[in-house]
Design a protein around this motif. Sequence first.
Motif, mmCIF file in Angstrom:
data_model
loop_
_atom_site.group_PDB
_atom_site.id
_atom_site.type_symbol
_atom_site.label_atom_id
_atom_site.label_comp_id
_atom_site.label_asym_id
_atom_site.label_seq_id
_atom_site.Cartn_x
_atom_site.Cartn_y
_atom_site.Cartn_z
ATOM 1 N N ARG A 191 -3.129 17.188 3.621
ATOM 2 C CA ARG A 191 -2.913 16.848 2.219
ATOM 3 C C ARG A 191 -4.040 17.386 1.342
ATOM 4 N NH1 ARG A 191 -0.680 13.667 5.437
ATOM 5 N NH2 ARG A 191 0.984 12.182 5.092
ATOM 6 N N THR A 192 -3.706 17.653 0.098
ATOM 7 C CA THR A 192 -4.727 18.132 -0.828
ATOM 8 C C THR A 192 -5.580 16.954 -1.289
ATOM 9 O OG1 THR A 192 -3.282 17.805 -2.731
ATOM 10 C CG2 THR A 192 -3.184 19.943 -1.659
ATOM 11 N N LYS A 193 -6.718 17.257 -1.862
ATOM 12 C CA LYS A 193 -7.604 16.212 -2.376
ATOM 13 C C LYS A 193 -6.915 15.403 -3.467
ATOM 14 C CE LYS A 193 -11.145 17.447 0.102
ATOM 15 N NZ LYS A 193 -11.584 16.609 1.215
ATOM 16 N N LYS A 194 -6.106 16.070 -4.270
ATOM 17 C CA LYS A 194 -5.380 15.398 -5.351
ATOM 18 C C LYS A 194 -4.378 14.390 -4.783
ATOM 19 C CE LYS A 194 -2.400 16.329 -9.285
ATOM 20 N NZ LYS A 194 -1.651 17.345 -10.020
ATOM 21 N N GLN A 195 -3.666 14.769 -3.730
ATOM 22 C CA GLN A 195 -2.704 13.855 -3.115
ATOM 23 C C GLN A 195 -3.398 12.612 -2.567
ATOM 24 O OE1 GLN A 195 -1.012 16.664 -0.320
ATOM 25 N NE2 GLN A 195 1.020 16.297 -1.181
ATOM 26 N N ILE A 196 -4.510 12.813 -1.873
ATOM 27 C CA ILE A 196 -5.251 11.695 -1.284
ATOM 28 C C ILE A 196 -5.762 10.762 -2.383
ATOM 29 C CG2 ILE A 196 -7.312 11.085 0.045
ATOM 30 C CD1 ILE A 196 -6.934 13.780 1.534
ATOM 31 N N ARG A 197 -6.242 11.348 -3.470
ATOM 32 C CA ARG A 197 -6.752 10.563 -4.584
ATOM 33 C C ARG A 197 -5.638 9.735 -5.230
ATOM 34 N NH1 ARG A 197 -9.223 14.747 -6.562
ATOM 35 N NH2 ARG A 197 -7.656 15.159 -8.146
ATOM 36 N N GLN A 198 -4.461 10.316 -5.367
ATOM 37 C CA GLN A 198 -3.356 9.625 -6.015
ATOM 38 C C GLN A 198 -2.724 8.548 -5.136
ATOM 39 O OE1 GLN A 198 -0.882 12.918 -7.208
ATOM 40 N NE2 GLN A 198 -1.817 12.998 -9.242
ATOM 41 N N LEU A 199 -2.979 8.584 -3.835
ATOM 42 C CA LEU A 199 -2.417 7.586 -2.928
ATOM 43 C C LEU A 199 -3.281 6.336 -2.801
ATOM 44 C CD1 LEU A 199 -1.098 9.850 -0.057
ATOM 45 C CD2 LEU A 199 0.263 8.509 -1.636
ATOM 46 N N ARG A 200 -4.355 6.248 -3.569
ATOM 47 C CA ARG A 200 -5.215 5.066 -3.531
ATOM 48 C C ARG A 200 -4.532 3.862 -4.135
ATOM 49 N NH1 ARG A 200 -10.401 7.638 -6.066
ATOM 50 N NH2 ARG A 200 -11.052 8.917 -4.319
ATOM 51 N N ALA A 255 0.857 -1.175 0.000
ATOM 52 C CA ALA A 255 0.000 0.000 0.000
ATOM 53 C C ALA A 255 0.898 1.231 0.000
ATOM 54 C CB ALA A 255 -0.898 0.003 1.227
ATOM 55 N N GLN A 256 0.384 2.324 -0.501
ATOM 56 C CA GLN A 256 1.203 3.515 -0.607
ATOM 57 C C GLN A 256 1.312 4.210 0.745
ATOM 58 O OE1 GLN A 256 1.187 5.597 -4.271
ATOM 59 N NE2 GLN A 256 -0.733 4.665 -4.835
ATOM 60 N N ARG A 257 2.447 4.821 0.975
ATOM 61 C CA ARG A 257 2.676 5.483 2.254
ATOM 62 C C ARG A 257 1.961 6.830 2.277
ATOM 63 N NH1 ARG A 257 5.843 9.637 1.574
ATOM 64 N NH2 ARG A 257 7.326 9.719 -0.127
ATOM 65 N N GLY A 258 1.722 7.322 3.485
ATOM 66 C CA GLY A 258 1.175 8.668 3.623
ATOM 67 C C GLY A 258 -0.333 8.734 3.709
ATOM 68 N N LYS A 259 -1.005 7.614 3.998
ATOM 69 C CA LYS A 259 -2.462 7.668 4.113
ATOM 70 C C LYS A 259 -2.952 7.118 5.448
ATOM 71 C CE LYS A 259 -5.807 7.514 1.426
ATOM 72 N NZ LYS A 259 -6.891 7.160 0.543
ATOM 73 N N ARG A 260 -2.108 7.076 6.450
ATOM 74 C CA ARG A 260 -2.512 6.556 7.756
ATOM 75 C C ARG A 260 -3.238 7.620 8.574
ATOM 76 N NH1 ARG A 260 -2.477 1.037 7.965
ATOM 77 N NH2 ARG A 260 -0.718 0.311 6.794
ATOM 78 N N HIS A 261 -2.653 8.799 8.624
ATOM 79 C CA HIS A 261 -3.251 9.887 9.402
ATOM 80 C C HIS A 261 -2.771 11.207 8.822
ATOM 81 C CE1 HIS A 261 0.653 10.432 11.371
ATOM 82 N NE2 HIS A 261 0.704 9.124 11.404
ATOM 83 N N GLY A 262 -3.349 12.322 9.306
ATOM 84 C CA GLY A 262 -2.946 13.640 8.830
ATOM 85 C C GLY A 262 -3.513 13.983 7.466
ATOM 86 N N MET A 263 -4.701 13.501 7.169
ATOM 87 C CA MET A 263 -5.297 13.759 5.855
ATOM 88 C C MET A 263 -5.656 15.225 5.662
ATOM 89 S SD MET A 263 -5.448 11.028 4.061
ATOM 90 C CE MET A 263 -3.918 10.574 4.783
#
Length: 66
Positions: A36-45, A25-33
């Motif tokens: 992050r921008t909506k684009k970053q969150i979308r790209q980390l799926r 799984a990609q890093r950076g999606k555990r907490h602190g959303m």
Amino acid sequence: MPKLKTKSGAKKRFKVTATGKVMHAQRGKRHGMIKRTKKQIRQLRGTRVLFKTMATTSRSTFLPNA
């Protein structure tokens, strides 16, 4: 010689495919959303394939039975 145990942290983070590739799984999606921008969150799926060199070392040390 005792049996090699799989690291329990690696069990949760990695998955070995039928062809032998290691998915993660990609890093950076555990907490602190909120930071992050909506684009970053979308790209980390989704999941990605681990680099070949990292996959061989992680399979031998962390996932010996996979």
